[in-house]
Design a protein around this motif. Sequence first.
Motif, PDB file in Angstrom:
ATOM      1  N   ARG A   1      13.623 -11.208  48.082  1.00 46.50           N
ATOM      2  CA  ARG A   1      12.973  -9.961  47.691  1.00 46.50           C
ATOM      3  C   ARG A   1      13.890  -8.758  47.803  1.00 46.50           C
ATOM      4  O   ARG A   1      13.611  -7.703  47.217  1.00 46.50           O
ATOM      5  N   PHE A   2      14.968  -8.895  48.579  1.00 51.57           N
ATOM      6  CA  PHE A   2      15.873  -7.766  48.785  1.00 51.57           C
ATOM      7  C   PHE A   2      17.348  -8.189  48.674  1.00 51.57           C
ATOM      8  O   PHE A   2      18.204  -7.733  49.427  1.00 51.57           O
ATOM      9  N   GLY A   3      17.622  -9.127  47.761  1.00 51.66           N
ATOM     10  CA  GLY A   3      19.011  -9.530  47.500  1.00 51.66           C
ATOM     11  C   GLY A   3      19.474 -10.733  48.270  1.00 51.66           C
ATOM     12  O   GLY A   3      20.599 -11.203  48.055  1.00 51.66           O
ATOM     13  N   ALA A   4      18.650 -11.279  49.168  1.00 53.22           N
ATOM     14  CA  ALA A   4      19.069 -12.467  49.932  1.00 53.22           C
ATOM     15  C   ALA A   4      17.810 -13.255  50.290  1.00 53.22           C
ATOM     16  O   ALA A   4      16.759 -12.682  50.581  1.00 53.22           O
ATOM     17  N   PRO A   5      17.889 -14.597  50.257  1.00 48.70           N
ATOM     18  CA  PRO A   5      16.712 -15.417  50.602  1.00 48.70           C
ATOM     19  C   PRO A   5      16.373 -15.262  52.081  1.00 48.70           C
ATOM     20  O   PRO A   5      17.249 -15.305  52.945  1.00 48.70           O
ATOM     21  N   ARG A   6      15.058 -15.105  52.331  1.00 52.08           N
ATOM     22  CA  ARG A   6      14.574 -15.012  53.703  1.00 52.08           C
ATOM     23  C   ARG A   6      13.245 -15.749  53.820  1.00 52.08           C
ATOM     24  O   ARG A   6      12.444 -15.757  52.885  1.00 52.08           O
ATOM     25  N   PRO A   7      12.996 -16.334  54.986  1.00 51.65           N
ATOM     26  CA  PRO A   7      11.717 -17.041  55.144  1.00 51.65           C
ATOM     27  C   PRO A   7      10.556 -16.045  55.201  1.00 51.65           C
ATOM     28  O   PRO A   7      10.674 -14.965  55.768  1.00 51.65           O
ATOM     29  N   ALA A   8       9.466 -16.440  54.590  1.00 56.75           N
ATOM     30  CA  ALA A   8       8.245 -15.625  54.609  1.00 56.75           C
ATOM     31  C   ALA A   8       7.045 -16.556  54.539  1.00 56.75           C
ATOM     32  O   ALA A   8       7.158 -17.708  54.121  1.00 56.75           O
TER      33      ALA A   8
END
Length: 852
Positions: A132-139
């Motif tokens: 969502r902000f340029g890098a994959p992150r867990p959600a």
Amino acid sequence: MTHSGMKAGAAGMAPDGLSLFRGATPTDALLRGHDWAHSPLGLPQRWPAALRMSVSLVLDSPVPMWLAWGPELTLIYNDAYAPMLGSKHPGAQGAPLQRVWSEIWSDVAPLLATAMAGEGVHREDMPLLVDRFGAPRPAWFTFSYLPVRDESGVVCGLVCTVWDTTEKVTTQRRLADHEVAVAEGRLEQAEMAERYRLVALATNDAIWDWRLADGHVVWNAALGALFGHPQAETSAQWWLDHIHPDDRARIDADIHAVIAGTGTAWTGSYRFRRLDGSHADIFDRGYVLRDDEGRAVRMIGAMLDLSDRKATEAALRASEQQFQTLFERMDEGFCVIEFLDGPHGPMSDYIHVSANPAYLANAGIPNVVGQKVREMVPDEAEGWVEIYRRVLLTGEPVRFERELVATGRYLELAAFRVEPLERRQVAVLFQDVTSRHRAEVALRELNDTLERRVTAEVAERLKAEDALRQAQKMEAVGQLTGGIAHDFNNMLAVVISSLDLLDRKFLSHDARAMRFVDAARNGARRAAQLTQRLLAFSRQQPLKPETLDVNKLVAGMSDLLRHSLGGSLKLETVLAGGLWRANADPNQLENAILNLAVNGRDAMDDLDGDGRLTIETANCHLDERYAADHLGLQPGQYVMIAVTDTGSGMSPEVMAKAFDPFFTTKEVGRGTGLGLSQVYGFVKQSGGHVRIYSEPGQGTTVKLYMPRQLGAAAEDEQAQGAAAALHGDGRELVLVVEDEQAVRLMSVEALEELGYRVLETDGAEGALKLIDAHPDIDLMFTDVVMPGMNGRKLADEARRRRPDLKVLFTTGYTRNAVVHNGVLDPGVHLIGKPFTLDELAARLREVLDAPD
């Protein structure tokens, strides 16, 4: 949806279709400026009803929602969802869903396929690796997919309601780690308290910490924010007491089963009472902390308020149901047609792939699904194919009217292409407007005579306006008359009483003086009669209506009429058999008939004895149509008395003024112009109607319509006993109450002349004192109109003190004290000013000799 509802929706659509995005939010502005012409969805004005309703639902929702529609699952989302997209917003608006969430497509594609197959999907706290902000992150996300069907029941898209639960899940995980650390003894007490405080602050859930030993519960601030309760600490019983009674026993048993066992986790759903008395839908999770021996010592948990989510889900279910039932219940006919290649060339025929029940009601053709148009209506199929094929090929919707010759129905139709073009389908919405079409044809025919109709309408309006002006003029004259009547009659009362006393006391033997007295008395009586006629015209004379046999009254007037008409004119009466009883004042009705007869006689002066006067009676019913043309007339049953002469007649100009006071066509000295005015006022005051029919040289007919008396007729009152002497016996005591000094003095002189003892006063206050002081007063003779307490109120108070007291009222103008709606109040005795000595003597004896 009703026909009127469909019309309202069509009328409310803006020409460019952007009425969907009518709000003032950033998303509405973004959608208004989007290039929809190059979007797979096309221009909004061409969107199907199901898509438009789904977009409205998403944009109006306060919770995060998005809609994916069509083969490419084009994305439309609301303001609440935009923060979840991060830097993908606003470019994600109107983009394909797969392109927006390409990094998690493999995770959600199977779920989307399930929804597009017509089955709802729900997931709680689903983990996803999102960029969502340029890098994959867990959600983590909690969401529901609901399929959306078009009018034919085909799933064309889906609606998603979603919550980002990343913060909640991470908080719960930190809380779980915290509990493990506590169990292992790895955290100091201060660190444990600080971590719990940070956890409680970091979540929107209502976090609770339950000390099992004494039932003490500590809450975070969300208890107040979510439910309105300001408490920071409560008991466990307080929590149970706020659970809905229908859920309380179940939750109490479930949570204590976990506490009493060996487990650590508990979940439960229930309804929790807010401070305002309403209930929230709660999903609650708790974790049991145990000591080294396995005893439960503490329980920590979080309450999640699902009220908004459930409300949204309910709204979505209702929307789905609406989509499902709209097709079946709409009043307008609706169908989807699909073009076929046939013997007449490519796309030269079409088949009905779906149709709602209203198709038959509007078009008159049953069972159309599966039928081809060239088989249904072969003689007119080419025209229908040409219209709808143009809609399919150009994509431009069309609205038109056309006759379906096969069934004789005239239809109003709207057609638009069902996207994409490759489906070769067109949707048609229509309704039967045969009745309206016929009415429009009839209207066009009527418009050919528009000028004549307008002229007639204007004439009717002018007639009504003339009637209103006439009524207003009559009312104004009546008010003027009433205003001067009281003072004028008081003056005449002094004159007539003075002349009568002069005659009786001093001049009875002086013939020459008597001639002057008689001349003055006759002039005063004529002036009094003039005032009485003005009061009659203004409908302010007191009437004493009775149940009246009009035939008997007319027959009884024969001698009087013949004497008034003279021997040279012929008098005829035509009396109807079975005549209804009328409700009228007999004396005033006689005066009215006599007035009309004298007017007829004067109109026949030039006929040298060949004139004829006819009096006719009949039963009449004046209907609502007739009453509507005559201001103030009530429809109903009336007794009609017509007086017809064969005289000179009247011109329309004379007839228009005939009832005006002081208007006359007679030479000076032969009339005051008040005769017909008096008739008009009496009839109107009696609730009746009067009409003149006349032409120059053809005579005149005046018709009086008196209200019919319904109910049993009253028996004629018969005078009993011999007439009493008209003078007093010297013992009877009369109290005179009159504010005008001259009138009071003449009244006292007159009463003493008639043999009565007299007391006098100028107002109500003095009268009541005299009544209290003189219990031997036999009769109170009082004016009605006086300053302060009027005569009627004085009489009521006097009779309260002396119930046997006789009262005779006198007045020159009654107003509303003893007369209401033009009728003398029951039990009231009244003598109008001016009166003669003989009239006063007769009325006094009538009241004094009447039984109590």
